[in-house]
Design a protein around this motif. Structure first.
Motif, PDB file in Angstrom:
ATOM      1  N   GLU A   1       0.806  -1.216   0.000  1.00 18.33           N
ATOM      2  CA  GLU A   1       0.000   0.000   0.000  1.00 18.33           C
ATOM      3  C   GLU A   1       0.845   1.275   0.000  1.00 18.33           C
ATOM      4  O   GLU A   1       0.313   2.370   0.162  1.00 18.33           O
ATOM      5  CB  GLU A   1      -0.944   0.000   1.215  1.00 18.33           C
TER       6      GLU A   1
ATOM      7  N   PRO B   1       2.486   4.488  -1.343  1.00 16.99           N
ATOM      8  CA  PRO B   1       1.887   5.348  -2.377  1.00 16.99           C
ATOM      9  C   PRO B   1       2.756   5.472  -3.633  1.00 16.99           C
ATOM     10  O   PRO B   1       3.928   5.079  -3.638  1.00 16.99           O
ATOM     11  CB  PRO B   1       1.779   6.698  -1.660  1.00 16.99           C
ATOM     12  N   PHE B   2       2.162   6.009  -4.681  1.00 15.88           N
ATOM     13  CA  PHE B   2       2.861   6.373  -5.918  1.00 15.88           C
ATOM     14  C   PHE B   2       3.518   5.183  -6.634  1.00 15.88           C
ATOM     15  O   PHE B   2       4.504   5.352  -7.341  1.00 15.88           O
ATOM     16  CB  PHE B   2       3.927   7.452  -5.641  1.00 15.88           C
ATOM     17  N   GLY B   3       2.982   3.973  -6.418  1.00 17.61           N
ATOM     18  CA  GLY B   3       3.534   2.809  -7.113  1.00 17.61           C
ATOM     19  C   GLY B   3       4.871   2.338  -6.574  1.00 17.61           C
ATOM     20  O   GLY B   3       5.563   1.544  -7.219  1.00 17.61           O
ATOM     21  N   LEU B   4       5.273   2.825  -5.381  1.00 16.37           N
ATOM     22  CA  LEU B   4       6.585   2.466  -4.825  1.00 16.37           C
ATOM     23  C   LEU B   4       6.713   0.970  -4.570  1.00 16.37           C
ATOM     24  O   LEU B   4       7.791   0.391  -4.753  1.00 16.37           O
ATOM     25  CB  LEU B   4       6.824   3.238  -3.514  1.00 16.37           C
TER      26      LEU B   4
ATOM     27  N   PHE C   1       5.880  -1.147 -11.253  1.00 12.89           N
ATOM     28  CA  PHE C   1       5.296   0.169 -10.941  1.00 12.89           C
ATOM     29  C   PHE C   1       3.939   0.315 -11.624  1.00 12.89           C
ATOM     30  O   PHE C   1       2.953   0.725 -11.004  1.00 12.89           O
ATOM     31  CB  PHE C   1       6.260   1.265 -11.404  1.00 12.89           C
TER      32      PHE C   1
ATOM     33  N   ASP D   1       1.286  -1.915 -10.078  1.00 12.19           N
ATOM     34  CA  ASP D   1       0.855  -1.370  -8.794  1.00 12.19           C
ATOM     35  C   ASP D   1      -0.095  -0.186  -8.987  1.00 12.19           C
ATOM     36  O   ASP D   1      -1.137  -0.092  -8.339  1.00 12.19           O
ATOM     37  CB  ASP D   1       2.081  -0.948  -7.991  1.00 12.19           C
ATOM     38  N   ILE D   2       0.271   0.722  -9.901  1.00  9.64           N
ATOM     39  CA  ILE D   2      -0.563   1.898 -10.173  1.00  9.64           C
ATOM     40  C   ILE D   2      -1.939   1.467 -10.684  1.00  9.64           C
ATOM     41  O   ILE D   2      -2.981   2.052 -10.327  1.00  9.64           O
ATOM     42  CB  ILE D   2       0.117   2.829 -11.202  1.00  9.64           C
TER      43      ILE D   2
ATOM     44  N   ARG E   1      -3.383  -1.271  -9.992  1.00  4.12           N
ATOM     45  CA  ARG E   1      -4.031  -2.089  -8.967  1.00  4.12           C
ATOM     46  C   ARG E   1      -4.505  -3.441  -9.523  1.00  4.12           C
ATOM     47  O   ARG E   1      -5.645  -3.865  -9.281  1.00  4.12           O
ATOM     48  CB  ARG E   1      -5.212  -1.350  -8.329  1.00  4.12           C
TER      49      ARG E   1
END
Length: 460
Positions: A294, A296-299, A406, A409-410, A412
């Motif tokens: 979770e 942020p920013f695709g980390l 990345f 993740d962004i 989802r």
């Protein structure tokens, strides 16, 4: 091209002859050889043999990569030459002494979970198929709506998708008993006891629809549907308890007395001590993984996508099996899979760039199938046979994995299962995510390919 028999002869000769072989075994892609004297191995000669996609030492074993299917045939030919050394079980015992304590622990964890993975893969495919068949867009093609699906059909799909996770402790306890020298059927029954319908259902307790049973006023007792650690440690300790009593119970009574004592001791220990403690540990691990995912920013995708294949090199990546099971069990989906998929696809993209750019026929013959293997979810041939050997392609693959991770993740992305990736992994996204999944893979491959082609490889 040489026959498999010729290749087997060349391998044995290059590793110092039959007298230098201590034991031989194989996994899905690699021939694993333990030798008496590693200095007698001619590594350059090994890597020049047809069909060899790389070779390296790991955990006291000299591992030669042949790829899926091929390795089985080479192993048979090596055995036909009379080269067998010690038995596989002895090899495991010897290999178990190699490496750090952490590496040995992770290797053991892998030995337990690898036999279970096929049924979890099948379950993930069933979940993906159900997701496809119950989509409103797909149903509309046949003039149907979600309300058209009968309750009986949904019940049937639940049998397919829920069974493996409901009885997961039984599978884990069975496999753990097997690995640690106990009787697997005793482990299986112990695991079934952990999910007995007489106990409050773990999922019902988590949803607030049931209460734990409290013993002595403070020990919470519930079923352990979908749990891994309580079953794993119950199996580990249970196997040792069984071996202790088998040495001491008279043979005439062993058949009756030993299983009785083992099950009595272990279900008591599991429900009142191991279960409550390890359930808290599982929840802590799960919360930690979720905290990373979770970011942020695709980390999370950036970090996991970059480091995943580095961890694969160390051989301790089997720990991810446990994490993915926990994600599926607690969330109902797996956000880790699409990130790892990008990392795997990117290594395939880097190997493909080497194959396209090189003028060496032998390297082309190695790199093309290695990249295909990565696109099918197995990166060892690409990593050890091509990318890591030349250095920069591996780094470019890591960068491609980070960018693809990345993006995953962004966006989802959420897999319906685990353990299959890239091309086979599409089966875990047979819903509205399929096009996004393909984009993530294409981006990971493209970034790694372009970087490798431009900056990562020269024919020298």
């Amino acid at each position: 091209m040489s026959s498999n028999q010729d290749i087997a002869k060349q391998v044995v000769e290059a590793i110092g002859g039959p007298e230098n072989v201590q034991s031989v075994a194989h996994c899905a892609t690699r021939l694993r050889i333990m030798v008496h004297d590693k200095d007698k191995i001619n590594e350059k000669k090994v890597e020049e043999i047809d069909k060899v996609k790389g070779a390296f030492f790991n955990s006291g074993q000299y591992q030669i990569i042949f790829g899926t299917g091929t390795v089985n045939r080479i192993y048979e030919e090596v055995n036909n030459l009379g080269v067998s050394g010690t038995t596989k079980s002895e090899m495991k015992q010897e290999a178990a002494k190699q490496g750090t304590a952490f590496q040995r622990a992770i290797r053991t964890f892998g030995d337990v979970f690898v036999p279970i993975i096929p049924v979890l893969v099948a379950t993930g495919l069933f979940m993906g198929l159900r997701g496809l068949l119950t989509q409103e867009q797909v149903l509309s093609l046949f003039g149907l709506t979600p309300d058209s699906i009968s309750d009986n059909f949904l019940l049937f799909t639940e049998v397919l998708t829920d069974t493996a996770f409901v009885f997961l402790p039984a599978l884990v306890a069975w496999s753990t008993f097997r690995v640690f020298g106990g009787t697997p059927i005793i482990g299986f029954v112990l695991g079934l006891m952990l999910v007995s319908p007489a106990l409050p259902n773990a999922w019902a307790v988590a949803e607030g629809n049931a209460d734990p049973l409290y013993f002595l006023g403070f020990i919470p007792v519930i079923g352990y549907q979908g749990s891994v650690l309580p079953a794993f440690f119950a199996g580990l300790i249970g196997a040792k308890v069984e071996r202790f009593f088998r040495k001491r119970v008279p043979e005439a009574l062993d058949l009756i007395v030993t299983p009785f004592i083992v099950l009595l001791i272990m279900i008591t220990l599991s429900l009142f001590v191991l279960g409550p403690i390890l359930h808290l540990v599982e929840n802590g691990i799960f919360d930690g993984v979720i905290a990373v995912l979770e970011l942020p920013f695709g980390l999370a995708g950036l970090i996991i996508g970059f480091f995943n294949q580095i961890i694969v090199i160390t051989g301790v990546h089997h720990i991810f099996n446990f994490l993915e099971i926990q994600l599926l069990e607690n969330l109902g989906f797996n956000p880790f899979n699409p990130i790892v998929t990008a990392a795997i696809a990117a290594q395939g993209g880097a190997a493909l760039a080497v194959a396209v750019k090189t003028k060496s026929k032998k390297l082309k013959a190695l790199a093309y199938p290695s990249s295909l293997s990565a696109f099918l979810g197995i990166t060892e041939p690409a990593i050890f046979g091509v990318n890591l050997r030349y250095g920069k392609p591996f780094i470019m693959g890591l960068i491609g994995g980070a960018i693809g991770g990345f993006l995953a993740d962004i966006l989802r992305l959420q897999a319906t299962g685990m353990a299959i990736t890239v091309i086979p992994g599409t089966l875990l996204y047979l819903n509205e995510q399929i096009f996004l999944y393909l984009i993530v893979n294409i981006v990971g491959i493209a970034v790694a390919f372009v970087l490798t082609y431009l900056f990562g490889y020269k024919d020298e």
